[in-house]
Enzyme design. Structure first.
Site, PDB file in Angstrom:
ATOM      1  N   HIS A  36       0.829  -1.096  -0.057  1.00  0.00           N
ATOM      2  CA  HIS A  36      -0.222   0.289  -0.122  1.00  0.00           C
ATOM      3  C   HIS A  36       0.652   1.091   0.135  1.00  0.00           C
ATOM      4  O   HIS A  36       1.773   1.380   0.373  1.00  0.00           O
ATOM      5  CB  HIS A  36      -0.890   0.671   1.120  1.00  0.00           C
ATOM      6  CG  HIS A  36       0.321   0.430   2.611  1.00  0.00           C
ATOM      7  ND1 HIS A  36       0.586  -1.156   2.937  1.00  0.00           N
ATOM      8  CD2 HIS A  36      -0.170   1.647   3.541  1.00  0.00           C
ATOM      9  CE1 HIS A  36       1.239   0.144   4.333  1.00  0.00           C
ATOM     10  NE2 HIS A  36       0.652   1.008   4.221  1.00  0.00           N
ATOM     11  N   ASP A  50       0.535   5.232   1.593  1.00  0.00           N
ATOM     12  CA  ASP A  50       0.457   5.737   2.843  1.00  0.00           C
ATOM     13  C   ASP A  50      -0.600   6.629   2.777  1.00  0.00           C
ATOM     14  O   ASP A  50      -0.099   7.479   1.784  1.00  0.00           O
ATOM     15  CB  ASP A  50       0.920   6.028   4.058  1.00  0.00           C
ATOM     16  CG  ASP A  50       1.674   4.682   4.450  1.00  0.00           C
ATOM     17  OD1 ASP A  50       1.381   4.384   4.612  1.00  0.00           O
ATOM     18  OD2 ASP A  50       2.858   6.021   5.767  1.00  0.00           O
ATOM     19  N   HIS A  58       4.769   0.311   0.217  1.00  0.00           N
ATOM     20  CA  HIS A  58       5.521  -0.931   0.506  1.00  0.00           C
ATOM     21  C   HIS A  58       4.672  -1.644   1.427  1.00  0.00           C
ATOM     22  O   HIS A  58       3.165  -1.375   1.482  1.00  0.00           O
ATOM     23  CB  HIS A  58       6.037   0.401   2.239  1.00  0.00           C
ATOM     24  CG  HIS A  58       5.226   0.860   2.792  1.00  0.00           C
ATOM     25  ND1 HIS A  58       4.796   2.045   2.221  1.00  0.00           N
ATOM     26  CD2 HIS A  58       5.101   1.323   3.718  1.00  0.00           C
ATOM     27  CE1 HIS A  58       3.928   3.334   2.751  1.00  0.00           C
ATOM     28  NE2 HIS A  58       3.731   2.219   3.503  1.00  0.00           N
ATOM     29  N   ARG A  71       7.084  -8.173  16.290  1.00  0.00           N
ATOM     30  CA  ARG A  71       8.181  -7.505  15.463  1.00  0.00           C
ATOM     31  C   ARG A  71       7.251  -6.126  15.588  1.00  0.00           C
ATOM     32  O   ARG A  71       5.986  -6.316  15.703  1.00  0.00           O
ATOM     33  CB  ARG A  71       7.844  -7.037  14.243  1.00  0.00           C
ATOM     34  CG  ARG A  71       9.190  -5.565  13.614  1.00  0.00           C
ATOM     35  CD  ARG A  71       9.183  -5.776  12.067  1.00  0.00           C
ATOM     36  NE  ARG A  71       8.969  -4.850  11.656  1.00  0.00           N
ATOM     37  CZ  ARG A  71       7.982  -3.388  10.958  1.00  0.00           C
ATOM     38  NH1 ARG A  71       7.002  -3.971  10.711  1.00  0.00           N
ATOM     39  NH2 ARG A  71       8.747  -2.086  10.846  1.00  0.00           N
TER      40      ARG A  71
END
Length: 372
Positions: free
Chosen positions: A234, A236, A290, A300
């Site tokens: 996607h 942002d 990304h 994470r």
């Protein structure tokens, strides 16, 4: 505690259980052409930019401009965010995500809203679900002076004083610092685009009163990491993202025709341009595709601050960025309209801004008095 609860065709993502399962629900399995697979991903060469008081301004402006022309990502150090605050923000994130699922769901995100707790995108989508939990909340730079609910009040209201008070104190400070840094970076971005002289504060002033989003991301370990994604590909939709990663890698950027990794660096913040700034720059700078991958051994965590203009501020490029060689690319819009589009009508991907522009132009044609 069950692995998956099926209620009205809705999957419940319980990270405490799912992280140890050798099989994962089909809703989290991505198509082969989109899943990570076993191909090794090389590291992306990203500019590491010193933005401290002693840095040479012209060098900072040049490096930021070059990074935005390449792929829209860069790292900043000497940014003025104290290491102790970053560490405490991560401790508070751990404290929240290790709560029982029922406690986290007190802050459950409602349909059509951008704030609250979300266990994956269950309830919004039925397939290609991300392997993550998030807690998102609004930060308004004008909140105190206008009597709006602040970060601290929101978290106490949602989580109660026992869990929410400390989180509220820490993330109020964190958001304030992120907003400060964002404004400094906006001024640099403007200069890199040639907005100088008396106008060099243009973007700083545009975002001085911002209505931004803070998000805590938790990606549990997954026993089938090659079949799923922590966050799908996607761009942002927001203006500028400032990300702090923990020591576990997972951020990947589509650059030079393939996926490349941005490894964590102690003390560095990852910065990238979003769709709203892409529109403000008249597409001189582009938001970059990304994603986040997961692994089988370690969870994470990341902290993401999304700079956004005030809800009803009109997004249009400054006059310096529009000329005969660079005609307008996107129509005027408000952040409220784009945010609503991504929450109610469209799942953010690499085409969000173009899809929104097409949708906006279509609806303005049908109902010009409402959408003009």
């Amino acid at each position: 505690m069950s692995m998956v609860v099926q209620q009205e065709q809705e999957v419940v993502f319980d990270a405490a259980v799912l992280s140890g399962q050798t099989e994962i629900p089909s809703q989290f399995i991505w198509p082969a052409e989109e899943s990570p697979g076993s191909v090794a991903v090389e590291e992306l060469e990203v500019a590491l930019i010193d933005v401290g008081a002693g840095a040479e301004r012209s060098s900072v402006v040049r490096q930021v401009g070059e990074a935005c022309e390449r792929h829209g990502f860069f790292l900043v150090v000497n940014h003025g965010i104290e290491a102790a605050l970053l560490e405490e923000a991560h401790r508070c994130m751990d404290a929240f995500f290790t709560l029982p699922l029922g406690e986290k769901q007190r802050a459950q995100r409602r349909a059509g809203e951008s704030c609250g707790y979300a266990s994956s995108f269950t309830g919004r989508f039925a397939s290609k679900l991300p392997w993550k939990e998030t807690l998102s909340f609004r930060y308004s730079s004008a909140g105190d002076e206008e009597g709006e609910e602040g970060v601290g009040e929101y978290l106490v209201r949602k989580l109660g004083a026992e869990h929410g008070r400390r989180l509220g104190e820490v993330y109020s400070r964190y958001c304030h610092e992120m907003s400060r840094l964002s404004l400094e970076l906006m001024e640099v971005l403007g200069e890199s685009l040639g907005i100088v002289g008396d106008r060099r504060h243009y973007f700083r002033r545009f975002f001085q009163r911002n209505d931004s989003i803070m998000r805590l991301n938790y990606y549990p370990a997954c026993q089938r990491p090659l079949d799923t994604l922590g966050t799908g590909p996607h761009c942002d939709p927001t203006s500028l993202t400032i990300l702090h990663q923990d020591h576990v890698g997972g951020l990947e950027v589509w650059a030079e025709g393939r996926w490349r990794a941005i490894r964590p660096r102690p003390g560095a913040l990852v910065v990238n341009v979003g769709d709203t700034f892409m529109a403000l720059s008249n597409a001189r700078y582009r938001s970059c595709l990304h994603r986040a991958v997961v692994n089988s051994t370690a969870p994470r965590r990341s902290l993401a601050f999304f700079l956004c203009p005030e809800m009803d501020t009109v997004v249009r490029p400054p006059e310096e960025l529009v000329d005969d060689h660079h005609p307008r690319v996107y129509p005027d819009f408000t952040w409220r309209a784009l945010l609503d589009f991504t929450q109610r009508h469209y799942r953010a991907d690499m085409r969000t801004l173009q899809a929104f522009s097409d949708w906006l132009n279509h609806h303005r044609h049908l109902q010009p008095t409402i959408y003009s």
